[in-house]
Design a protein around this motif. Structure first.
Motif, short mmCIF file in Angstrom:
data_model
loop_
_atom_site.label_atom_id
_atom_site.label_comp_id
_atom_site.label_asym_id
_atom_site.label_seq_id
_atom_site.Cartn_x
_atom_site.Cartn_y
_atom_site.Cartn_z
N PHE A 58 -16.00 -3.42 -5.00
CA PHE A 58 -17.10 -2.89 -4.61
C PHE A 58 -17.28 -1.40 -4.28
O PHE A 58 -18.24 -1.04 -4.09
CB PHE A 58 -17.61 -3.94 -3.63
CG PHE A 58 -17.43 -5.46 -4.31
CD1 PHE A 58 -18.30 -5.88 -5.02
CD2 PHE A 58 -16.76 -6.25 -3.39
CE1 PHE A 58 -18.11 -7.04 -5.75
CE2 PHE A 58 -16.63 -7.66 -3.91
CZ PHE A 58 -17.24 -7.89 -5.11
N PHE A 59 -16.47 -1.03 -3.61
CA PHE A 59 -16.64 0.28 -3.00
C PHE A 59 -15.86 1.50 -3.61
O PHE A 59 -16.06 2.71 -3.23
CB PHE A 59 -16.12 0.24 -1.53
CG PHE A 59 -16.46 -0.91 -0.66
CD1 PHE A 59 -18.00 -0.87 -0.38
CD2 PHE A 59 -15.62 -1.96 -0.21
CE1 PHE A 59 -18.45 -1.70 0.42
CE2 PHE A 59 -16.28 -3.01 0.56
CZ PHE A 59 -17.87 -2.84 0.78
N GLY A 60 -15.23 1.19 -4.89
CA GLY A 60 -14.91 2.40 -5.54
C GLY A 60 -13.79 3.09 -4.89
O GLY A 60 -13.93 4.38 -5.01
N LEU A 61 -12.64 2.54 -4.66
CA LEU A 61 -11.45 3.40 -4.35
C LEU A 61 -11.04 4.29 -5.26
O LEU A 61 -11.03 3.92 -6.42
CB LEU A 61 -10.35 2.30 -3.69
CG LEU A 61 -10.39 1.52 -2.48
CD1 LEU A 61 -9.29 0.77 -2.43
CD2 LEU A 61 -10.67 2.60 -1.19
N THR A 62 -10.66 5.44 -4.92
CA THR A 62 -10.01 6.13 -6.07
C THR A 62 -8.64 5.78 -6.32
O THR A 62 -8.01 4.85 -5.72
CB THR A 62 -9.97 7.82 -5.44
OG1 THR A 62 -9.13 7.88 -4.17
CG2 THR A 62 -11.15 8.47 -5.15
N ASP A 63 -8.05 6.31 -7.37
CA ASP A 63 -6.78 5.79 -7.58
C ASP A 63 -5.62 6.06 -6.71
O ASP A 63 -4.72 5.35 -6.59
CB ASP A 63 -6.43 6.44 -9.08
CG ASP A 63 -7.40 6.01 -10.32
OD1 ASP A 63 -7.84 4.91 -10.15
OD2 ASP A 63 -7.52 6.86 -11.26
N LEU A 64 -5.72 7.26 -6.17
CA LEU A 64 -4.65 7.77 -5.10
C LEU A 64 -4.74 6.59 -3.99
O LEU A 64 -3.79 6.43 -3.28
CB LEU A 64 -5.03 9.28 -4.71
CG LEU A 64 -4.08 9.67 -3.62
CD1 LEU A 64 -2.53 9.75 -4.17
CD2 LEU A 64 -4.39 11.09 -3.16
N MET A 65 -6.23 6.51 -3.36
CA MET A 65 -6.29 5.62 -2.37
C MET A 65 -5.80 4.10 -2.77
O MET A 65 -5.21 3.41 -1.96
CB MET A 65 -7.88 5.61 -1.81
CG MET A 65 -8.01 6.72 -0.95
SD MET A 65 -7.19 6.96 0.26
CE MET A 65 -7.39 5.71 1.39
N PHE A 66 -6.04 3.71 -3.91
CA PHE A 66 -5.71 2.32 -4.23
C PHE A 66 -4.24 2.30 -4.40
O PHE A 66 -3.54 1.39 -3.81
CB PHE A 66 -6.14 2.21 -5.62
CG PHE A 66 -5.85 0.73 -6.35
CD1 PHE A 66 -6.43 -0.27 -5.95
CD2 PHE A 66 -4.71 0.76 -7.28
CE1 PHE A 66 -6.05 -1.79 -6.48
CE2 PHE A 66 -4.40 -0.44 -7.68
CZ PHE A 66 -4.90 -1.68 -7.17
N MET A 67 -3.41 3.31 -4.78
CA MET A 67 -1.87 3.29 -4.81
C MET A 67 -1.33 3.50 -3.26
O MET A 67 -0.44 2.57 -3.20
CB MET A 67 -1.39 4.49 -5.67
CG MET A 67 -1.68 4.20 -7.10
SD MET A 67 -1.04 5.59 -8.32
CE MET A 67 -0.34 6.84 -7.35
N ILE A 68 -1.82 4.29 -2.59
CA ILE A 68 -1.40 4.35 -1.26
C ILE A 68 -1.58 2.91 -0.35
O ILE A 68 -0.57 2.55 0.12
CB ILE A 68 -2.01 5.39 -0.52
CG1 ILE A 68 -1.59 6.71 -1.10
CG2 ILE A 68 -1.82 5.20 0.95
CD1 ILE A 68 -2.61 7.92 -0.40
N THR A 69 -2.82 2.23 -0.78
CA THR A 69 -3.09 0.69 -0.09
C THR A 69 -2.06 -0.02 -0.48
O THR A 69 -1.55 -0.51 -0.01
CB THR A 69 -4.33 0.84 -0.16
OG1 THR A 69 -5.29 1.68 0.47
CG2 THR A 69 -4.66 -0.45 0.91
N PHE A 70 -1.98 -0.03 -1.73
CA PHE A 70 -1.15 -0.96 -2.42
C PHE A 70 0.29 -0.71 -1.84
O PHE A 70 1.07 -1.78 -1.70
CB PHE A 70 -1.12 -1.15 -3.74
CG PHE A 70 -0.32 -1.81 -4.68
CD1 PHE A 70 -0.65 -3.09 -4.79
CD2 PHE A 70 0.85 -1.50 -5.27
CE1 PHE A 70 0.20 -3.96 -5.28
CE2 PHE A 70 1.83 -2.41 -6.05
CZ PHE A 70 1.37 -3.66 -6.03
N PHE A 71 0.96 0.34 -2.03
CA PHE A 71 2.35 0.46 -1.76
C PHE A 71 2.38 0.47 -0.07
O PHE A 71 3.65 -0.26 0.26
CB PHE A 71 2.82 1.88 -2.26
CG PHE A 71 3.13 2.00 -3.68
CD1 PHE A 71 3.97 1.13 -4.17
CD2 PHE A 71 2.42 2.95 -4.27
CE1 PHE A 71 4.02 1.02 -5.59
CE2 PHE A 71 2.79 3.02 -5.66
CZ PHE A 71 3.31 2.05 -6.23
#
Length: 86
Positions: A58-71
């Protein structure tokens, strides 16, 4: 020949780097505090992973933020489990 040579080389070595790393990390935290730290890390990891899904949709995380949050979520969750099991 290769199999016997490999057994000869590895016979006296107990090379398990993951176990040494895990024992080193666990040894840094005193035993009475391990469960508290484990629960904190487990809850933090679960919250990070639960926030990741709606944040990506819904908020459109960037790819970098997605990877950082996931890891960070996976690393925190796995460390929390490791502290709780020992």
């Amino acid at each position: 020949m290769d199999d016997s040579f490999l057994q000869f080389v590895l016979r006296d070595t107990e090379w398990d780097p993951l176990r040494k790393f895990r024992d080193y990390i666990i040894g840094m935290i005193p035993e009475p505090v391990r469960k508290i730290v484990g629960w904190i890390l487990l809850i933090f990891g679960a919250v990070a992973l639960l926030r990741l899904y709606p944040g990506g949709l819904f908020f459109g995380l960037t790819d970098l933020m997605f990877m950082i949050t996931f890891f960070v979520g996976i690393f925190s969750f796995s460390l929390g489990r490791m502290f709780l099991r020992h």
